[in-house]
Design a protein around this motif. Structure first.
Motif, PDB file in Angstrom:
ATOM      1  N   MET A 243       0.830  -1.207   0.000  1.00  0.00           N
ATOM      2  CA  MET A 243       0.000   0.000   0.000  1.00  0.00           C
ATOM      3  C   MET A 243       0.868   1.261   0.000  1.00  0.00           C
ATOM      4  SD  MET A 243      -3.007  -1.142   2.650  1.00  0.00           S
ATOM      5  CE  MET A 243      -3.889   0.423   2.538  1.00  0.00           C
ATOM      6  N   GLY A 244       1.904   1.267   0.832  1.00  0.00           N
ATOM      7  CA  GLY A 244       2.787   2.432   0.904  1.00  0.00           C
ATOM      8  C   GLY A 244       3.473   2.691  -0.424  1.00  0.00           C
ATOM      9  N   ALA A 245       3.881   1.618  -1.091  1.00  0.00           N
ATOM     10  CA  ALA A 245       4.556   1.771  -2.383  1.00  0.00           C
ATOM     11  C   ALA A 245       3.601   2.362  -3.423  1.00  0.00           C
ATOM     12  CB  ALA A 245       5.100   0.423  -2.860  1.00  0.00           C
ATOM     13  N   GLN A 246       2.344   1.912  -3.398  1.00  0.00           N
ATOM     14  CA  GLN A 246       1.371   2.444  -4.366  1.00  0.00           C
ATOM     15  C   GLN A 246       1.042   3.897  -4.063  1.00  0.00           C
ATOM     16  OE1 GLN A 246       1.167   0.520  -6.913  1.00  0.00           O
ATOM     17  NE2 GLN A 246       2.212  -1.047  -5.696  1.00  0.00           N
ATOM     18  N   MET A 247       0.942   4.223  -2.767  1.00  0.00           N
ATOM     19  CA  MET A 247       0.719   5.626  -2.392  1.00  0.00           C
ATOM     20  C   MET A 247       1.891   6.484  -2.876  1.00  0.00           C
ATOM     21  SD  MET A 247      -2.204   6.076  -0.869  1.00  0.00           S
ATOM     22  CE  MET A 247      -2.188   7.455   0.306  1.00  0.00           C
ATOM     23  N   GLY A 248       3.084   5.937  -2.734  1.00  0.00           N
ATOM     24  CA  GLY A 248       4.273   6.653  -3.199  1.00  0.00           C
ATOM     25  C   GLY A 248       4.249   6.872  -4.703  1.00  0.00           C
TER      26      GLY A 248
ATOM     27  N   VAL B  31      -7.488   9.519   1.379  1.00  0.00           N
ATOM     28  CA  VAL B  31      -6.899   8.217   1.716  1.00  0.00           C
ATOM     29  C   VAL B  31      -5.791   8.418   2.744  1.00  0.00           C
ATOM     30  CG1 VAL B  31      -5.560   6.250   0.879  1.00  0.00           C
ATOM     31  CG2 VAL B  31      -7.483   7.102  -0.467  1.00  0.00           C
ATOM     32  N   GLY B  32      -4.925   9.401   2.492  1.00  0.00           N
ATOM     33  CA  GLY B  32      -3.827   9.685   3.427  1.00  0.00           C
ATOM     34  C   GLY B  32      -4.352  10.002   4.821  1.00  0.00           C
ATOM     35  N   GLN B  33      -5.432  10.779   4.876  1.00  0.00           N
ATOM     36  CA  GLN B  33      -6.050  11.099   6.169  1.00  0.00           C
ATOM     37  C   GLN B  33      -6.546   9.843   6.871  1.00  0.00           C
ATOM     38  OE1 GLN B  33      -6.304  13.928   8.023  1.00  0.00           O
ATOM     39  NE2 GLN B  33      -4.806  14.654   6.534  1.00  0.00           N
ATOM     40  N   SER B  34      -7.120   8.944   6.078  1.00  0.00           N
ATOM     41  CA  SER B  34      -7.666   7.714   6.679  1.00  0.00           C
ATOM     42  C   SER B  34      -6.544   6.799   7.157  1.00  0.00           C
ATOM     43  CB  SER B  34      -8.594   6.995   5.691  1.00  0.00           C
ATOM     44  OG  SER B  34      -7.848   6.361   4.661  1.00  0.00           O
ATOM     45  N   CYS B  35      -5.392   6.843   6.501  1.00  0.00           N
ATOM     46  CA  CYS B  35      -4.215   6.091   6.982  1.00  0.00           C
ATOM     47  C   CYS B  35      -3.762   6.680   8.306  1.00  0.00           C
ATOM     48  CB  CYS B  35      -3.061   6.174   5.979  1.00  0.00           C
ATOM     49  SG  CYS B  35      -3.400   5.436   4.369  1.00  0.00           S
ATOM     50  N   LYS B  36      -3.643   8.024   8.294  1.00  0.00           N
ATOM     51  CA  LYS B  36      -3.113   8.744   9.444  1.00  0.00           C
ATOM     52  C   LYS B  36      -4.002   8.561  10.675  1.00  0.00           C
ATOM     53  CE  LYS B  36      -1.364  13.348  10.676  1.00  0.00           C
ATOM     54  NZ  LYS B  36      -2.048  13.470  11.963  1.00  0.00           N
ATOM     55  N   ALA B  37      -5.310   8.543  10.457  1.00  0.00           N
ATOM     56  CA  ALA B  37      -6.237   8.421  11.581  1.00  0.00           C
ATOM     57  C   ALA B  37      -5.934   7.177  12.405  1.00  0.00           C
ATOM     58  CB  ALA B  37      -7.681   8.394  11.072  1.00  0.00           C
ATOM     59  N   CYS B  38      -5.641   6.082  11.726  1.00  0.00           N
ATOM     60  CA  CYS B  38      -5.339   4.836  12.437  1.00  0.00           C
ATOM     61  C   CYS B  38      -3.928   4.885  13.025  1.00  0.00           C
ATOM     62  CB  CYS B  38      -5.514   3.639  11.512  1.00  0.00           C
ATOM     63  SG  CYS B  38      -5.680   2.076  12.415  1.00  0.00           S
ATOM     64  N   HIS B  39      -2.986   5.413  12.243  1.00  0.00           N
ATOM     65  CA  HIS B  39      -1.605   5.500  12.759  1.00  0.00           C
ATOM     66  C   HIS B  39      -1.552   6.339  14.040  1.00  0.00           C
ATOM     67  CE1 HIS B  39       0.027   4.765   8.409  1.00  0.00           C
ATOM     68  NE2 HIS B  39      -0.475   3.685   8.970  1.00  0.00           N
ATOM     69  N   ASP B  40      -2.291   7.454  14.052  1.00  0.00           N
ATOM     70  CA  ASP B  40      -2.267   8.351  15.218  1.00  0.00           C
ATOM     71  C   ASP B  40      -2.627   7.619  16.510  1.00  0.00           C
ATOM     72  OD1 ASP B  40      -1.491  10.457  13.668  1.00  0.00           O
ATOM     73  OD2 ASP B  40      -3.457  11.439  13.618  1.00  0.00           O
TER      74      ASP B  40
HETATM   75  C1  ASC Z   1       1.134   7.253   2.779  1.00  0.00           C
HETATM   76  C2  ASC Z   1       1.814   6.334   3.604  1.00  0.00           C
HETATM   77  C3  ASC Z   1       1.270   6.392   4.830  1.00  0.00           C
HETATM   78  C4  ASC Z   1       0.157   7.355   4.825  1.00  0.00           C
HETATM   79  C5  ASC Z   1       0.328   8.407   5.847  1.00  0.00           C
HETATM   80  C6  ASC Z   1      -0.754   9.439   5.749  1.00  0.00           C
HETATM   81  O1  ASC Z   1       1.360   7.467   1.624  1.00  0.00           O
HETATM   82  O2  ASC Z   1       2.817   5.541   3.277  1.00  0.00           O
HETATM   83  O3  ASC Z   1       1.611   5.707   5.877  1.00  0.00           O
HETATM   84  O4  ASC Z   1       0.133   7.894   3.495  1.00  0.00           O
HETATM   85  O5  ASC Z   1       1.564   9.018   5.691  1.00  0.00           O
HETATM   86  O6  ASC Z   1      -0.578  10.405   6.709  1.00  0.00           O
END
Ligand code: ASC
Length: 152
Positions: A41-46, A138-147
């Motif tokens: 997922m991170g690679a595709q986001m990149g 999408v990035g916000q939704s990733c961050k919400a869980c990471h936070d």
């Molecule tokens: C990305 C990535 C994450 C999330 C996060 C969003 O592209 O690798 O872990 O978005 O950075 O805040």
């Protein structure tokens, strides 16, 4: 024939009754599984991010990345099974609370998958502005869980 049907029904019942985590022999296998999904997922986001920053974003590349993202994102949750709270190589960064906050985590996961599906739809549409907005969500939704649930 009846014997076959009976045996098949038994097997189907056993499958249905099997816990979701039966696919993992060990906790560390589940950790490796979910980490693998997040790496993809991170690679595709990149990939998508790189295109969105380019002078002329390659929409075909974004579409390809968004499609991969949409196909693997639903798998991430499968790796968070009982017995996988600690361990792994590299060690899991999941906080213990993740395994205790079922409904909250499920809601974050659902939201992430919805945003990923929207990004995939926007990518198919080809409008870079719409893709940009969906990518941000999408990035916000990733961050919400990471936070809340990923250790630093
Ligand atoms: C990305 C990535 C994450 C999330 C996060 C969003 O592209 O690798 O872990 O978005 O950075 O805040």
């Amino acid at each position: 024939m009846h014997k076959f049907v009976a045996a098949f029904s038994l097997a189907a019942a056993a499958l249905a009754a099997a816990p979701a985590h039966a696919q993992f022999a060990k906790g560390e296998d589940a950790i490796r599984y979910r980490q693998s999904v997040f790496v993809i997922m991170g690679a595709q986001m990149g990939r998508i991010n790189a295109q969105l920053k380019a002078d002329k974003p390659n929409v075909a590349s974004i579409q390809s990345a968004a499609a991969v993202l949409a196909s693997v994102a639903p798998l991430a949750g499968e790796g968070f099974v009982p017995g996988s709270e600690t361990g792994g190589v590299p060690p899991t960064k999941a906080k213990p609370e993740l395994f205790l906050d079922g409904p909250k985590v499920a809601a974050l996961s659902k939201k992430m998958n919805e945003e990923v599906a929207k990004l995939n739809a926007a990518a198919k549409g080809g409008d870079v502005k719409a893709i940009q907005a969906a990518f941000g969500s999408v990035g916000q939704s990733c961050k919400a869980c990471h936070d809340d649930y990923r250790a630093k």
